[in-house]
Enzyme design. Structure first.
Site, PDB file in Angstrom:
ATOM      1  CG  ASP A  18      -1.827   1.153   1.324  1.00  0.00           C
ATOM      2  OD1 ASP A  18      -2.344   1.585   0.277  1.00  0.00           O
ATOM      3  OD2 ASP A  18      -2.047   1.645   2.443  1.00  0.00           O
ATOM      4  CG  ASP A  20      -1.685   7.792   0.642  1.00  0.00           C
ATOM      5  OD1 ASP A  20      -0.755   8.615   0.664  1.00  0.00           O
ATOM      6  OD2 ASP A  20      -2.518   7.738  -0.270  1.00  0.00           O
TER       7      ASP A  20
END
Length: 223
Positions: A18, A20
């Protein structure tokens, strides 16, 4: 992790990250953005914030304010993001060293974010970009649906069961687990109890880097 006929663990083939909250230290900036967006709508900021993690902005709007137009509100959120500036989204501690140590074709990005935005922020933060990148606009079903992680594994040519996922959000952890990947959950924004699909929970990306060194095969191992 699977095993060989002799019962030895099979190393993982790839890492799916991922962005953020994992590779970019974006939580403070996004908290300001969503707080500024919620205020004029008289929405509960904490309720809004809890529904942002690992999700596309328009999906959050549909969840917390179904009477609003998701496309119009995404434009408002984009303007608030531009006001913050890309410098408000620096590299997470240890991200540059970890990514530089991985084999270039042994990792991918899987994010609900926007390609152009991620490219700008990675360039400013001095982070490399992998060949395989999956963004919110690349899939019909976003996290927590497994489609983003299944697509990344397919583009890498790797069995999802031989992929490690590094996530910090409940929706992302659920997506990775549903895809059949083994998920490492970072407890930067949520406690372990909120990440039930994670095989392992760790307090930071640096701690995850040490675990990746143990789990990856020799060709993919960082460090």
């Amino acid at each position: 992790m699977g095993t060989t006929d002799e019962g030895h663990p099979v190393p993982f083939d790839a890492v799916l990250f991922d962005v953020d909250g994992v590779l970019l230290d974006s939580l403070p900036a996004y908290r300001r953005i969503w707080t500024a967006w919620a205020a004029p709508h008289a929405l509960d900021v904490e309720h809004v914030w809890r529904n942002t993690f690992g999700r596309r902005p328009e999906d959050t709007v549909r969840e917390v304010a179904p009477a609003l137009d998701p496309a119009a509100e995404r434009r408002v959120l984009t303007a608030l993001m531009h006001r913050e500036g890309d410098a408000a989204f620096p590299a997470a501690d240890g991200a540059a060293e970890l990514l530089a140590a991985l084999r270039p074709d042994g990792w991918a990005l899987v994010t609900s974010g926007v390609r152009e935005t991620v490219h700008r922020r990675f360039a400013l933060a001095g982070l490399p970009l992998p060949a395989v990148q999956v963004y919110g606009d690349d899939v019909r079903e976003a996290k927590p649906h497994p489609e983003p992680y299944l697509l990344a594994a397919r583009r890498l040519g790797v069995d999802p069961r031989r992929c490690l996922v590094v996530e910090d959000a409940p929706a992302g952890v659920a997506a990775g687990a549903a895809a059949g990947c083994t998920v490492i959950g970072l407890t930067l924004s949520h406690p372990p109890a909120a990440l039930p699909g994670a095989a392992l929970c760790l307090p930071s990306l640096r701690a995850a880097g040490a675990e990746l060194a143990r789990l990856l095969g020799p060709g993919e191992r960082p460090g």
